[in-house]
Design an enzyme around this catalytic site. Structure first.
Site, mmCIF file in Angstrom:
data_model
loop_
_atom_site.group_PDB
_atom_site.id
_atom_site.type_symbol
_atom_site.label_atom_id
_atom_site.label_comp_id
_atom_site.label_asym_id
_atom_site.label_seq_id
_atom_site.Cartn_x
_atom_site.Cartn_y
_atom_site.Cartn_z
ATOM 1 N N GLY A 78 0.772 -1.364 -0.019
ATOM 2 C CA GLY A 78 0.017 -0.050 -0.046
ATOM 3 C C GLY A 78 0.813 1.307 -0.053
ATOM 4 N N GLN A 79 0.026 2.390 0.294
ATOM 5 C CA GLN A 79 0.737 3.707 0.084
ATOM 6 C C GLN A 79 0.675 4.423 1.439
ATOM 7 O OE1 GLN A 79 0.028 5.808 -3.577
ATOM 8 N NE2 GLN A 79 -0.979 4.035 -4.419
ATOM 9 N N TRP A 80 0.446 5.607 1.734
ATOM 10 C CA TRP A 80 0.575 6.473 2.747
ATOM 11 C C TRP A 80 -0.545 6.103 3.875
ATOM 12 C CZ3 TRP A 80 4.795 8.739 4.471
ATOM 13 C CH2 TRP A 80 5.825 8.978 3.659
ATOM 14 N N TYR A 82 -2.209 7.044 7.747
ATOM 15 C CA TYR A 82 -2.212 7.662 9.178
ATOM 16 C C TYR A 82 -2.586 6.954 10.239
ATOM 17 C CZ TYR A 82 -3.623 10.698 13.161
ATOM 18 O OH TYR A 82 -3.656 11.243 14.457
ATOM 19 N N HIS A 83 -1.926 6.702 11.397
ATOM 20 C CA HIS A 83 -2.191 6.177 12.694
ATOM 21 C C HIS A 83 -2.295 7.264 13.508
ATOM 22 C CE1 HIS A 83 -2.360 2.402 10.731
ATOM 23 N NE2 HIS A 83 -1.090 2.406 10.535
ATOM 24 N N CYS A 185 -3.572 6.570 1.255
ATOM 25 C CA CYS A 185 -3.629 5.480 0.280
ATOM 26 C C CYS A 185 -3.391 5.866 -1.191
ATOM 27 C CB CYS A 185 -4.784 4.572 0.223
ATOM 28 S SG CYS A 185 -5.010 3.393 2.059
#
Length: 220
Positions: A78-80, A82-83, A185
């Site tokens: 996958g890509q970016w 946030y958590h 994403c």
């Protein structure tokens, strides 16, 4: 040939407080190795992180707009992503040499489909209809104000010698403005939402209970 059933029951662990992201990566790596060695149980590990941006193996540098929070190379697909606080991240460590409920062995696509089903069923317990969309990773709900759709949950997995790690992220009540530092994403045409933004004022404990009750319906 299908591997024999594990002699270790599945561990379901809810971490207290916030788990540092680097610590989670190290702990997952160690546990995945132990599962492969047959010395540890499969595990679903539910955690909450401090604000963090993570880059999957397909992440594009230009999709990181504002590195306002610590940035980690996650090693998952996958890509970016946030958590952060108010988001329940579920790290799923299963041995795919064995079947799990309706998920056959050594079928990564079926496994990802199973994770989606798990989240769909958990959200249904709050009367939230989440759906897949072709060409878009994650789960989506209608945005009645715009007529579009927003992402309520993300999925990103890694499989090492048929043992899974990483997993899912369900937005319960995160600060949605924190997603503004990235293109989540890699999808800029749609927004991000949460249970609370949908008017469902669920607690994290209630979200955990929904995830736990939905698990067996998919993974047995």
């Amino acid at each position: 040939m299908t591997a024999p059933p594990s002699t270790h029951p599945l561990e379901w662990i809810v971490a207290e407080g916030r788990t540092p992201y680097a610590e989670a990566l190290s702990a997952m790596e160690d546990h995945v190795a132990a599962i492969r060695a047959g010395t540890a149980a499969e595990r679903v590990w539910l955690v909450e992180h401090d604000p963090t941006y993570t880059a999957g193996t397909s992440a594009r540098p230009e999709d990181l707009h504002d590195a306002r929070f610590p940035v980690f190379a996650a090693g998952r697909g996958g890509q970016w992503t946030y958590h952060g606080p108010g988001q329940r991240t579920g790290y799923v460590m299963l041995d795919l040499n064995r079947p799990h409920g309706g998920v056959p062995p050594r079928d990564v696509r079926a496994y990802v489909h199973g994770l989606e089903d798990w989240l769909i069923r958990a959200l249904d317990r709050f009367n939230v209809t989440a759906e897949r969309r072709e060409g878009r990773v994650g789960l989506w709900v209608a945005n009645r104000a715009t007529g579009g759709e927003d992402k309520i949950a993300a999925i990103g997995v890694r499989v090492t010698r048929w043992v899974t790690w990483h997993g899912v992220a369900l937005n319960v009540d995160p600060d949605l403005s924190h997603f503004g530092g990235i293109v989540p994403c890699g999808i800029s045409a749609h927004g991000v939402t949460s249970l609370h933004a949908q008017g469902i004022l669920a607690t994290m404990e209630e979200a955990d209970a929904a995830l736990a009750s939905a698990w067996g319906e998919v993974f047995g």
